[in-house]
Scaffold this motif. Structure first.
Motif, mmCIF file in Angstrom:
data_model
loop_
_atom_site.group_PDB
_atom_site.id
_atom_site.type_symbol
_atom_site.label_atom_id
_atom_site.label_comp_id
_atom_site.label_asym_id
_atom_site.label_seq_id
_atom_site.Cartn_x
_atom_site.Cartn_y
_atom_site.Cartn_z
ATOM 1 N N UNK A 1 35.226 24.939 65.679
ATOM 2 C CA UNK A 1 34.347 25.783 66.492
ATOM 3 C C UNK A 1 35.204 26.648 67.399
ATOM 4 N N UNK A 2 35.022 27.962 67.293
ATOM 5 C CA UNK A 2 35.815 28.906 68.082
ATOM 6 C C UNK A 2 34.901 29.579 69.103
ATOM 7 N N UNK A 3 35.300 29.563 70.396
ATOM 8 C CA UNK A 3 34.447 30.239 71.379
ATOM 9 C C UNK A 3 34.491 31.758 71.210
ATOM 10 N N UNK A 4 33.339 32.375 71.345
ATOM 11 C CA UNK A 4 33.242 33.840 71.309
ATOM 12 C C UNK A 4 32.705 34.259 72.670
ATOM 13 N N UNK A 5 33.473 35.058 73.400
ATOM 14 C CA UNK A 5 33.074 35.437 74.753
ATOM 15 C C UNK A 5 32.477 36.835 74.760
ATOM 16 N N UNK A 6 31.447 37.014 75.548
ATOM 17 C CA UNK A 6 30.785 38.310 75.683
ATOM 18 C C UNK A 6 31.785 39.396 76.089
ATOM 19 N N UNK B 1 24.585 41.513 72.563
ATOM 20 C CA UNK B 1 23.110 41.591 72.524
ATOM 21 C C UNK B 1 22.590 41.520 71.079
ATOM 22 N N UNK B 2 23.317 42.160 70.177
ATOM 23 C CA UNK B 2 22.912 42.128 68.764
ATOM 24 C C UNK B 2 22.967 40.683 68.260
ATOM 25 N N UNK B 3 24.015 39.974 68.688
ATOM 26 C CA UNK B 3 24.173 38.564 68.313
ATOM 27 C C UNK B 3 23.015 37.726 68.900
ATOM 28 N N UNK B 4 22.727 37.946 70.169
ATOM 29 C CA UNK B 4 21.661 37.191 70.851
ATOM 30 C C UNK B 4 20.326 37.394 70.138
ATOM 31 N N UNK B 5 20.089 38.614 69.656
ATOM 32 C CA UNK B 5 18.800 38.911 69.032
ATOM 33 C C UNK B 5 18.821 38.820 67.514
ATOM 34 N N UNK B 6 19.871 38.168 66.956
ATOM 35 C CA UNK B 6 19.793 37.817 65.536
ATOM 36 C C UNK B 6 19.039 36.493 65.474
ATOM 37 N N UNK C 1 29.113 32.876 76.507
ATOM 38 C CA UNK C 1 30.027 32.509 75.419
ATOM 39 C C UNK C 1 29.285 31.521 74.534
ATOM 40 N N UNK C 2 29.544 31.574 73.239
ATOM 41 C CA UNK C 2 28.949 30.607 72.299
ATOM 42 C C UNK C 2 30.028 30.196 71.310
ATOM 43 N N UNK C 3 29.777 29.116 70.572
ATOM 44 C CA UNK C 3 30.733 28.686 69.560
ATOM 45 C C UNK C 3 30.349 29.284 68.207
ATOM 46 N N UNK C 4 31.368 29.753 67.493
ATOM 47 C CA UNK C 4 31.160 30.191 66.113
ATOM 48 C C UNK C 4 31.890 29.212 65.195
ATOM 49 N N UNK C 5 31.247 28.902 64.054
ATOM 50 C CA UNK C 5 31.869 27.966 63.107
ATOM 51 C C UNK C 5 32.925 28.713 62.314
ATOM 52 N N UNK C 6 34.172 28.354 62.511
ATOM 53 C CA UNK C 6 35.262 29.018 61.790
ATOM 54 C C UNK C 6 36.106 27.926 61.141
ATOM 55 N N UNK C 7 36.339 28.077 59.822
ATOM 56 C CA UNK C 7 37.002 27.038 59.026
ATOM 57 C C UNK C 7 36.256 25.723 59.266
#
Ligand SMILES: C[S@@+](CC[C@H](N)C(=O)[O-])C[C@H]1O[C@@H](n2cnc3c(N)ncnc32)[C@H](O)[C@@H]1O
Length: 378
Positions: free
Chosen positions: A52-57, A66-71, A43-49
């Motif tokens: 920070x909102x957690x985004x879970x795999x 995986x696409x996110x990890x390799x951006x 899980x990582x945090x995404x900046x929203x407004x």
């Protein structure tokens, strides 16, 4: 077809190499070899407004994850000391750890001019990804990495071991160096500092190098490699990179009290306050008022000195602007005088700034050590 991590990794390495033709192929090869999916947590945090909102795999699925990890992106993993794994909904605060974007890790390593056989201390293990790149290029036995946060350090050790890397890892304040005796050929920081910590001088061999971003509470940084001479003075010039890492925890700004504008003494400004939207101008302002934070930009600049509570703020008036100043420091005057000096020096870009530093005294100058200069808050 499911996403293929090896193909994504190779594509990322090629993208980074084509974006920076000066990059040594060894760093491209390291990005192509190190499995970032073992370092970015599930899980990582995404900046929203403004939070920070957690985004879970598990929510987005393996392929998108995986696409996110390799951006080529930084993924925030901790906010105000709270790990993403322990977070359900959105939170506010400042990032305290992240998986740094791979191009920045590679760029920092390139600037450090690390050579095979050198013994390197990395400050800020984070997820362990940058540590793995260093291990890949220089060999595990040459790398020591220190992380401030115990939980992050434990997770990083597991990530590194899963990927087959076994550097020396430590938990503690890397601003105090790591280990005694410590004979490093290079120190490289993936957190920023307000000044070069004295221990870094003491733990470095003569001729050794320090690579770090020098930042402050106005949130602008310069990336620099300093080389230590045999009299214990470090010298270097900033690169053109307009990048920053999060501040080392002991150098973070203390929590701010609520801010109220006070009219104070008013005077017309000599410069357009919007100048502070430029990276270099803000870098100069930060040098001129090293314990001040910048809270507004455009014509409505707000400066507040953390140490004294002094404040300055600007507003449009007629065809120009006025500054309100209150408290023992004349913050706007300090900043404006420095900006005028910088403009007289040709509005120098970052590459014209350099630094001369000892544990006791650290000066950032324009052009040469005899040029306009400012002391860092050592
Ligand atoms: C930008 S993150 C590092 C990212 C890491 N290099 C990676 O690729 O995952 C900065 C890290 O520095 C750590 N840090 C901050 N101050 C520190 C200090 N004084 N000593 C050691 N680590 C520190 C933070 O806890 C954070 O994990």
């Amino acid at each position: 077809m499911p996403a293929d991590p090896a193909a994504l990794r190779l594509a990322l390495a090629d993208d980074i190499a084509s974006g920076d033709p000066t990059l040594d192929p060894s760093w491209r090869d390291a990005v192509a070899a190190v499995p970032r999916e073992l370092f970015v947590p599930d899980a990582v945090f995404r900046h929203v407004d403004s939070g920070w909102t957690p985004v879970h795999r598990t929510e987005i699925g393996d392929d998108d994850w995986l696409t996110m990890v390799y951006s080529d992106s930084t993924w925030v993993t901790q906010v105000d000391g709270q790990d993403v794994a322990d977070t359900e909904g959105p939170i506010t605060g400042s990032p305290t750890s992240s998986a740094t974007l791979p191009s920045l890790v590679a760029r920092t390593a390139q600037v450090a001019e690390l050579r095979p056989g050198q013994r390197v201390l990395e400050v800020g293990t984070g997820t362990g990804y940058s540590t793995a790149l260093l291990c890949h290029v220089l060999g595990d036995k040459n790398i020591v990495s220190i992380e401030y946060d115990t939980g992050l350090a434990t997770a990083a050790a597991a990530h590194l071991h899963a990927a087959g890397y076994h550097p020396t890892l430590a938990v503690g304040d890397g601003l105090r160096g790591c280990g005694e005796p410590a004979d490093y050929d290079a120190i490289i920081a993936t957190c920023s500092v307000r000044h070069i910590p004295p221990h870094w001088f003491w733990q470095l061999n003569d001729g050794g190098s320090l690579t770090t971003t020098v930042c402050g509470w106005m949130q602008v940084a310069g990336l620099i490699r300093l080389v230590l001479d045999d009299e214990g003075t470090a010298h270097g010039r900033f690169t053109a990179d307009k990048i920053t890492y999060m501040l080392a925890r002991p150098h973070e700004r203390p929590p701010s009290p609520l801010f109220f504008k006070i009219d104070g003494i008013t005077s017309p400004t000599r410069l357009d306050p919007a100048l502070l939207e430029w990276w270099e101008a803000r870098f100069v302002a930060q040098l001129a008022a090293p314990s001040a934070e910048l809270m507004g930009t455009g014509s409505g600049v707000i400066l507040r000195d953390v140490a004294t509570g002094s404040q300055a703020w600007t507003e449009p008036k007629g065809a120009g602007w006025i500054a309100h100043q209150h408290g023992p420091l004349r913050l706007w005057d300090q900043v404006e005088d420095a900006l005028l000096e910088w403009q007289r020096a040709g509005a120098a870009d970052l590459t014209e700034f350099g630094m001369t530093a000892t544990p006791e005294s650290q000066t950032v100058w324009i052009g040469s050590p005899r040029g306009p200069s400012w002391q860092l808050p050592v």
